[in-house]
Design an enzyme around this catalytic site. Structure first.
Site, PDB file in Angstrom:
ATOM      1  N   ARG A 228      43.501  31.220  40.733  1.00 24.34           N
ATOM      2  CA  ARG A 228      42.616  31.025  41.873  1.00 24.34           C
ATOM      3  C   ARG A 228      43.351  31.448  43.134  1.00 24.34           C
ATOM      4  O   ARG A 228      44.554  31.178  43.281  1.00 24.34           O
ATOM      5  CB  ARG A 228      42.184  29.551  42.007  1.00 24.34           C
ATOM      6  N   GLU A 257      38.523  35.351  49.255  1.00 27.49           N
ATOM      7  CA  GLU A 257      37.399  36.033  48.582  1.00 27.49           C
ATOM      8  C   GLU A 257      36.048  35.355  48.788  1.00 27.49           C
ATOM      9  O   GLU A 257      35.044  36.042  48.931  1.00 27.49           O
ATOM     10  CB  GLU A 257      37.679  36.233  47.089  1.00 27.49           C
ATOM     11  N   HIS A 287      38.470  39.934  41.287  1.00 29.81           N
ATOM     12  CA  HIS A 287      38.164  38.764  40.452  1.00 29.81           C
ATOM     13  C   HIS A 287      37.388  39.192  39.190  1.00 29.81           C
ATOM     14  O   HIS A 287      36.286  38.697  38.923  1.00 29.81           O
ATOM     15  CB  HIS A 287      37.369  37.720  41.253  1.00 29.81           C
TER      16      HIS A 287
END
Ligand code: NDP
Ligand code: 3PY
Length: 319
Positions: A228, A257, A287
């Site tokens: 993450r 993000e 991602h």
């Protein structure tokens, strides 16, 4: 049961299998959150990736909800404690994406070690640069994995084939039950690692990678983050790269993000992120480590199995 799906691109297996078992599945993919809150009281099951926070407000609106099926792995957007209190089961599907995350991790590592991103850009620009792009062989390196769960274990298994030494630190476990990685303390990992790959979840790990952590390594190292974005303090990472404490960073996730690529122009993001964009020592992906054709079906089958095992109302042969 009545199940609401909030993702139109989900592999059809889960929907079809639930329908064949006599459940009703409704697709509401373009609704905004306000509309979802209106619809939720009718449903027993919610299938979602990460479009909305499944917070207290949403769970309270879903008065008869029995389960949330998280299509994917991270549950940092779900209030797990409140769901538990309400007796709502939460299922996720790491079995679906653990292989592709491991392959993506190794792919990004090979890109860093062999300067593949830069070399590719240079050739496209008509530059034939060889000496500057001399690679480093993975087989002689020690790779440290942080977090030896689904993704960490699969990554270790892939790395074993490269002949490198793999060590892993997990906060509670020391017996991993496999031969792919040697269990070590964080301090031992920081002494030995040439490469660090993060596979921890976000809860309790905000800014886990910070200046102090980076400066505790005995040698300059490469960093890979498919976990993450907020696990890494970006400004401290950039300072580490500039000081040659971090030789390179491969980031599939980044701390900006959520607010940026969805709502803002990336050019407006703070300077640390602009540095990562400009640097030749970084590899950046949007991602996608957990995304593969195979993973989509894997998520569907895993969630179907977990839902039917939990509610055991149907006997079918789909799984
Ligand atoms: N980029 C992408 O597309 C994808 C990203 N992910 C992300 O990958 C991450 C890992 O997923 P997964 O492997 O399934 O998670 P798991 O829960 O299976 O594994 C995480 C492991 O890390 C350990 N851990 C947590 N914090 C620390 C810490 N500070 N130090 C050492 N060990 C720690 C946990 O220990 P314990 O359980 O004992 O507390 C656990 O064993 C998640 O953040 C997930 O969201 C997943 C899929 C796709
Ligand atoms: O499944 C997850 O946690 C992901 O990050 C996939 O996008």
């Amino acid at each position: 049961m009545k199940v609401i799906f909030l993702d139109k691109d989900a592999h059809p297996f889960l929907r079809q299998a639930l329908e064949q078992d006599g459940h009703t599945v409704d697709l509401h993919c373009t609704c905004d959150r306000a509309r979802i809150l209106e619809l939720l009281p009718q449903y027993d099951g919610l299938m979602i990736r990460s479009r909305f926070d499944v917070d207290r407000e949403l769970l309270d609106a879903a008065r008869r909800l029995k389960f949330v099926a998280r299509w994917g792995v991270g549950t940092d957007h779900i209030d797990l404690d409140y769901a538990r209190k309400r007796g709502i089961r939460v299922f996720n599907s790491p079995e679906g994406s653990k292989h592709t995350v491991a392959e993506h991790t190794v792919g990004m590592l090979l890109m860093l070690l062999n300067h593949l991103g830069r070399a590719d850009r240079q050739v496209r620009q008509g530059k034939w640069v060889r000496r500057e792009n001399t690679g480093t062989e993975l087989q002689y390196l020690t790779v440290g994995i942080i977090g030896y769960g689904n993704m960490g274990q699969m990554t270790a298994r892939r790395l074993a084939g490269f002949g490198c030494k793999v060590i892993a630190h997990d906060r509670f476990r020391t017996d991993y039950g496999d031969d792919y990685a040697e269990a070590v303390s964080l301090e031992q990992l920081q002494q030995a690692a040439d490469v660090v790959s993060l596979h921890i979840f976000l809860e309790g790990n905000h800014n886990y990678v910070n200046a102090r952590w980076i400066n505790s390594f005995a040698k300059p190292f490469y960093l890979i983050n498919t976990a993450r974005g907020q696990v890494v303090h970006t400004a401290d990472l950039v300072a580490g790269i500039k000081a040659n404490k971090v030789l390179g960073a491969a980031l599939d996730v980044n701390e900006y993000e959520e607010q940026s690529f969805v709502k803002l122009n990336p050019d407006e993001l703070p300077e640390p992120y602009q540095y990562l964009r400009r640097s030749d020592r970084t590899v950046l992906t949007p991602h996608i480590a957990g995304w593969s054709v195979e993973a989509e079906e894997g998520h569907a089958r895993t969630l179907y199995r977990k839902i039917t095992e939990a509610f055991a109302q149907t006997t079918t042969n789909h799984a």
